[in-house]
Design a protein around this motif. Structure first.
Motif, PDB file in Angstrom:
ATOM      1  N   MET A  53     -10.475  37.953   5.177  1.00 41.34           N
ATOM      2  CA  MET A  53      -9.480  37.316   4.318  1.00 41.34           C
ATOM      3  C   MET A  53      -8.544  36.497   5.199  1.00 41.34           C
ATOM      4  O   MET A  53      -8.036  36.998   6.196  1.00 41.34           O
ATOM      5  CB  MET A  53      -8.672  38.358   3.551  1.00 41.34           C
ATOM      6  CG  MET A  53      -7.563  37.766   2.700  1.00 41.34           C
ATOM      7  SD  MET A  53      -6.526  39.018   1.904  1.00 41.34           S
ATOM      8  CE  MET A  53      -7.534  39.422   0.492  1.00 41.34           C
ATOM      9  N   VAL A  54      -8.348  35.247   4.835  1.00 39.64           N
ATOM     10  CA  VAL A  54      -7.392  34.370   5.502  1.00 39.64           C
ATOM     11  C   VAL A  54      -6.356  33.994   4.457  1.00 39.64           C
ATOM     12  O   VAL A  54      -6.707  33.517   3.375  1.00 39.64           O
ATOM     13  CB  VAL A  54      -8.074  33.107   6.069  1.00 39.64           C
ATOM     14  CG1 VAL A  54      -7.063  32.223   6.773  1.00 39.64           C
ATOM     15  CG2 VAL A  54      -9.214  33.485   7.007  1.00 39.64           C
ATOM     16  N   PHE A  55      -5.071  34.217   4.777  1.00 44.37           N
ATOM     17  CA  PHE A  55      -4.029  33.935   3.799  1.00 44.37           C
ATOM     18  C   PHE A  55      -2.797  33.360   4.489  1.00 44.37           C
ATOM     19  O   PHE A  55      -2.582  33.565   5.679  1.00 44.37           O
ATOM     20  CB  PHE A  55      -3.673  35.201   2.999  1.00 44.37           C
ATOM     21  CG  PHE A  55      -3.226  36.358   3.845  1.00 44.37           C
ATOM     22  CD1 PHE A  55      -1.882  36.598   4.068  1.00 44.37           C
ATOM     23  CD2 PHE A  55      -4.153  37.209   4.423  1.00 44.37           C
ATOM     24  CE1 PHE A  55      -1.482  37.656   4.852  1.00 44.37           C
ATOM     25  CE2 PHE A  55      -3.756  38.283   5.199  1.00 44.37           C
ATOM     26  CZ  PHE A  55      -2.412  38.505   5.416  1.00 44.37           C
ATOM     27  N   SER A  56      -2.002  32.617   3.726  1.00 46.77           N
ATOM     28  CA  SER A  56      -0.816  31.982   4.290  1.00 46.77           C
ATOM     29  C   SER A  56       0.232  33.033   4.619  1.00 46.77           C
ATOM     30  O   SER A  56       0.389  34.026   3.911  1.00 46.77           O
ATOM     31  CB  SER A  56      -0.245  30.934   3.334  1.00 46.77           C
ATOM     32  OG  SER A  56       0.138  31.540   2.128  1.00 46.77           O
ATOM     33  N   ALA A  57       0.919  32.807   5.732  1.00 48.62           N
ATOM     34  CA  ALA A  57       1.961  33.722   6.200  1.00 48.62           C
ATOM     35  C   ALA A  57       2.944  32.948   7.068  1.00 48.62           C
ATOM     36  O   ALA A  57       2.637  31.854   7.551  1.00 48.62           O
ATOM     37  CB  ALA A  57       1.338  34.865   6.989  1.00 48.62           C
ATOM     38  N   LYS A  58       4.096  33.528   7.277  1.00 46.78           N
ATOM     39  CA  LYS A  58       5.113  32.880   8.105  1.00 46.78           C
ATOM     40  C   LYS A  58       4.871  33.226   9.574  1.00 46.78           C
ATOM     41  O   LYS A  58       5.555  34.051  10.160  1.00 46.78           O
ATOM     42  CB  LYS A  58       6.502  33.309   7.662  1.00 46.78           C
ATOM     43  CG  LYS A  58       6.865  32.808   6.294  1.00 46.78           C
ATOM     44  CD  LYS A  58       8.250  33.201   5.888  1.00 46.78           C
ATOM     45  CE  LYS A  58       8.545  32.660   4.502  1.00 46.78           C
ATOM     46  NZ  LYS A  58       9.877  33.024   4.044  1.00 46.78           N
ATOM     47  N   THR A  59       3.874  32.588  10.143  1.00 45.51           N
ATOM     48  CA  THR A  59       3.535  32.734  11.551  1.00 45.51           C
ATOM     49  C   THR A  59       3.442  31.337  12.166  1.00 45.51           C
ATOM     50  O   THR A  59       3.539  30.338  11.452  1.00 45.51           O
ATOM     51  CB  THR A  59       2.184  33.460  11.737  1.00 45.51           C
ATOM     52  OG1 THR A  59       1.151  32.650  11.182  1.00 45.51           O
ATOM     53  CG2 THR A  59       2.180  34.823  11.082  1.00 45.51           C
ATOM     54  N   GLU A  60       3.230  31.281  13.467  1.00 43.31           N
ATOM     55  CA  GLU A  60       3.087  29.981  14.115  1.00 43.31           C
ATOM     56  C   GLU A  60       1.891  29.212  13.568  1.00 43.31           C
ATOM     57  O   GLU A  60       1.910  27.990  13.481  1.00 43.31           O
ATOM     58  CB  GLU A  60       2.945  30.160  15.624  1.00 43.31           C
ATOM     59  CG  GLU A  60       4.228  30.598  16.287  1.00 43.31           C
ATOM     60  CD  GLU A  60       4.102  30.694  17.796  1.00 43.31           C
ATOM     61  OE1 GLU A  60       3.167  30.103  18.359  1.00 43.31           O
ATOM     62  OE2 GLU A  60       4.957  31.362  18.391  1.00 43.31           O
TER      63      GLU A  60
END
Length: 88
Positions: A53-60
């Motif tokens: 699973m690839v999901f949007s997150a607040k990372t670089e």
């Protein structure tokens, strides 16, 4: 994005209620975090499928990657950046 390996037609049908199947076993959706976590729990505990699973997150990178089982790809950390690769 969710990639399932060796899923049954009924599992793919259930996934298609929430996401569009862009390729066999590859689903794309925009869902909230609570639903995403519940869906991941179902994939990993009830169905026990190999999944990524690839999901949007607040990372670089602006995304995170989850892996379950023994999928054909693995996540490697390359100087703090998560990458997917095919093991040899």
């Amino acid at each position: 994005m969710i990639m399932l390996e060796k899923s049954t037609p009924s599992q793919r049908g259930e996934m298609s209620r929430l996401a569009i199947e862009i390729k066999s076993g590859v689903f794309l959706a925009s869902i909230n975090a609570r639903l995403r976590d519940k869906l991941w729990e179902r994939i990993t505990t009830e169905w026990n499928l190999n999944a990524i699973m690839v999901f949007s997150a607040k990372t670089e990178q602006s995304y995170k990657i989850r892996v379950h089982g023994d999928p054909k790809r693995e996540v490697i950390d390359f100087d703090g950046i998560n990458l997917l690769c095919k093991p040899k």
